[in-house]
Design an enzyme around this catalytic site. Structure first.
Site, mmCIF file in Angstrom:
data_model
loop_
_atom_site.group_PDB
_atom_site.id
_atom_site.type_symbol
_atom_site.label_atom_id
_atom_site.label_comp_id
_atom_site.label_asym_id
_atom_site.label_seq_id
_atom_site.Cartn_x
_atom_site.Cartn_y
_atom_site.Cartn_z
ATOM 1 N N ARG A 188 -11.292 0.554 -9.060
ATOM 2 C CA ARG A 188 -10.444 1.678 -9.485
ATOM 3 C C ARG A 188 -10.777 2.066 -10.934
ATOM 4 O O ARG A 188 -11.424 1.309 -11.642
ATOM 5 C CB ARG A 188 -8.983 1.298 -9.355
ATOM 6 C CG ARG A 188 -8.673 1.021 -7.914
ATOM 7 C CD ARG A 188 -7.228 0.850 -7.659
ATOM 8 N NE ARG A 188 -7.060 0.706 -6.227
ATOM 9 C CZ ARG A 188 -5.999 1.064 -5.555
ATOM 10 N NH1 ARG A 188 -4.968 1.595 -6.178
ATOM 11 N NH2 ARG A 188 -5.935 0.912 -4.255
ATOM 12 N N ASP A 207 0.798 -1.226 0.000
ATOM 13 C CA ASP A 207 0.000 0.000 0.000
ATOM 14 C C ASP A 207 0.826 1.269 0.000
ATOM 15 O O ASP A 207 1.876 1.307 0.625
ATOM 16 C CB ASP A 207 -0.836 0.050 1.284
ATOM 17 C CG ASP A 207 -2.184 -0.549 1.060
ATOM 18 O OD1 ASP A 207 -2.831 -0.165 0.074
ATOM 19 O OD2 ASP A 207 -2.563 -1.398 1.866
ATOM 20 N N GLY A 208 0.285 2.278 -0.630
ATOM 21 C CA GLY A 208 0.869 3.614 -0.515
ATOM 22 C C GLY A 208 1.482 4.140 -1.793
ATOM 23 O O GLY A 208 2.066 5.226 -1.805
ATOM 24 N N ARG A 237 2.143 -4.883 6.543
ATOM 25 C CA ARG A 237 1.340 -3.973 5.726
ATOM 26 C C ARG A 237 1.933 -2.582 5.816
ATOM 27 O O ARG A 237 2.222 -2.097 6.914
ATOM 28 C CB ARG A 237 -0.119 -3.959 6.183
ATOM 29 C CG ARG A 237 -0.946 -3.077 5.271
ATOM 30 C CD ARG A 237 -2.413 -3.331 5.326
ATOM 31 N NE ARG A 237 -3.053 -2.599 4.237
ATOM 32 C CZ ARG A 237 -4.325 -2.661 3.940
ATOM 33 N NH1 ARG A 237 -5.117 -3.428 4.641
ATOM 34 N NH2 ARG A 237 -4.820 -1.960 2.941
ATOM 35 N N ASN A 256 -10.026 -4.283 -6.064
ATOM 36 C CA ASN A 256 -9.330 -3.223 -6.807
ATOM 37 C C ASN A 256 -9.952 -2.911 -8.173
ATOM 38 O O ASN A 256 -9.624 -1.903 -8.790
ATOM 39 C CB ASN A 256 -7.835 -3.558 -6.994
ATOM 40 C CG ASN A 256 -7.020 -3.360 -5.729
ATOM 41 O OD1 ASN A 256 -6.027 -4.046 -5.507
ATOM 42 N ND2 ASN A 256 -7.429 -2.419 -4.880
HETATM 43 C C1 FPP Z 1 -1.682 -0.183 -3.504
HETATM 44 O O1 FPP Z 1 -1.316 1.182 -3.372
HETATM 45 C C2 FPP Z 1 -1.005 -0.797 -4.623
HETATM 46 C C3 FPP Z 1 -1.619 -1.465 -5.635
HETATM 47 C C4 FPP Z 1 -3.069 -1.649 -5.755
HETATM 48 C C5 FPP Z 1 -0.811 -2.025 -6.735
HETATM 49 C C6 FPP Z 1 0.454 -2.742 -6.371
HETATM 50 C C7 FPP Z 1 1.152 -3.003 -7.619
HETATM 51 C C8 FPP Z 1 2.467 -2.839 -7.837
HETATM 52 C C9 FPP Z 1 3.463 -2.506 -6.792
HETATM 53 C C10 FPP Z 1 2.909 -2.931 -9.252
HETATM 54 C C11 FPP Z 1 3.713 -4.034 -9.689
HETATM 55 C C12 FPP Z 1 3.454 -5.350 -9.098
HETATM 56 C C13 FPP Z 1 4.254 -6.375 -9.360
HETATM 57 C C14 FPP Z 1 4.024 -7.680 -8.710
HETATM 58 C C15 FPP Z 1 5.380 -6.236 -10.264
HETATM 59 P P1 FPP Z 1 -2.445 2.259 -3.572
HETATM 60 O O2 FPP Z 1 -2.588 2.511 -5.036
HETATM 61 O O3 FPP Z 1 -3.668 1.790 -2.875
HETATM 62 O O4 FPP Z 1 -1.836 3.515 -2.892
HETATM 63 P P2 FPP Z 1 -2.645 4.578 -2.037
HETATM 64 O O5 FPP Z 1 -3.259 3.797 -0.901
HETATM 65 O O6 FPP Z 1 -1.580 5.505 -1.583
HETATM 66 O O7 FPP Z 1 -3.637 5.221 -2.937
#
Ligand code: FPP
Length: 222
Positions: free
Chosen positions: A53, A2-3, A170, A50
């Site tokens: 989104r 996350d983040g 997390r 997700n």
């Molecule tokens: C959550 O942060 C992150 C995700 C939903 C995507 C995670 C994906 C990757 C790191 C990309 C690549 C993955 C692999 C396995 C190569 P968020 O978007 O919820 O962040 P926020 O909470 O700050 O909005």
């Protein structure tokens, strides 16, 4: 993981830049985990929730995953990483699904660490699937109702080949499990960090492993 979005927003960048930086943190973390002797590392890349989104973000993430699979496969091979997936990745389309299958097959013989990517994963759906398969076996006369116990349920989970979860980390200050490995985390140690995922690195992993080692695990005993 996350983040990513907040990491990007803090820099005035689009969310996709945060996901790209998140993918870099994946590379670093996989290598550090392998060096630290972690046997199985599961990363929650996309939850079944997700899909809420925007189409743009989902397509950015799909493209990023395709890119990661193409670019990283040689590195994963070199570093002895066996790649596996849990969840329902087929929802990302046949192209990505074929790449995932190829990557899984190509890395099948690797022994250093197992990297499990949870894609379109939801723990409740996984448990419901296990219940459904057991019910089918009972209906087909393959097993009796009395034979359903923790072990038989566990064997139907997508994670059945791997040990129970020891440590769950997390990032980004969220203090929830959000439908991730609920069954498997029954006795896991939980660590919640304020660090945003793109800033997670070998030092952060080392700190978390240090905390984990210092904890006394009792599994319900004294
Ligand atoms: C959550 O942060 C992150 C995700 C939903 C995507 C995670 C994906 C990757 C790191 C990309 C690549 C993955 C692999 C396995 C190569 P968020 O978007 O919820 O962040 P926020 O909470 O700050 O909005």
């Amino acid at each position: 993981m996350d983040g990513n979005g907040r990491w990007a927003a803090k820099r005035g960048l689009p969310r996709v830049a945060g996901h790209r930086a998140g993918a870099e943190a994946v590379r670093t973390t996989v290598r550090a985990a392998a060096e630290a002797g972690v046997e199985v590392l599961t990363l929650y890349a996309f939850s079944s929730e997700n899909w809420r989104r925007s189409d743009e973000e989902v397509s950015d993430l799909t493209a990023l995953m395709r890119f990661y699979l193409d670019r990283e496969i040689a590195t994963l091979e070199r570093d002895g990483v066996r790649l596996e997936f849990i969840g329902e990745p087929a929802a990302f389309g046949s192209d990505l699904a074929a790449r995932m299958q190829r990557a899984t097959e190509r890395t099948r013989h690797n022994r250093k660490i197992i990297l499990v990517i949870a894609l379109n994963y939801g723990s409740r759906a996984e448990i419901a699937g296990a219940a459904r398969r057991l019910a089918e076996k009972v209906a087909d006369g393959e097993m009796t109702v009395d034979a359903i116990d923790e072990l038989t349920i566990e064997r139907e989970l997508q994670t059945s080949r791997w040990p129970d979860l020891d440590l769950l980390i997390r990032t980004s200050g969220e203090v929830r499990l959000s439908n991730f490995l609920l069954w498997q985390a029954a006795y896991a140690e939980l660590i919640f960090l304020d660090t945003l995922w793109p800033d997670f690195d070998a030092t952060a992993l080392g700190d978390a492993l240090g905390q984990y080692t210092a904890r006394q695990r009792r599994f319900g005993g004294r």
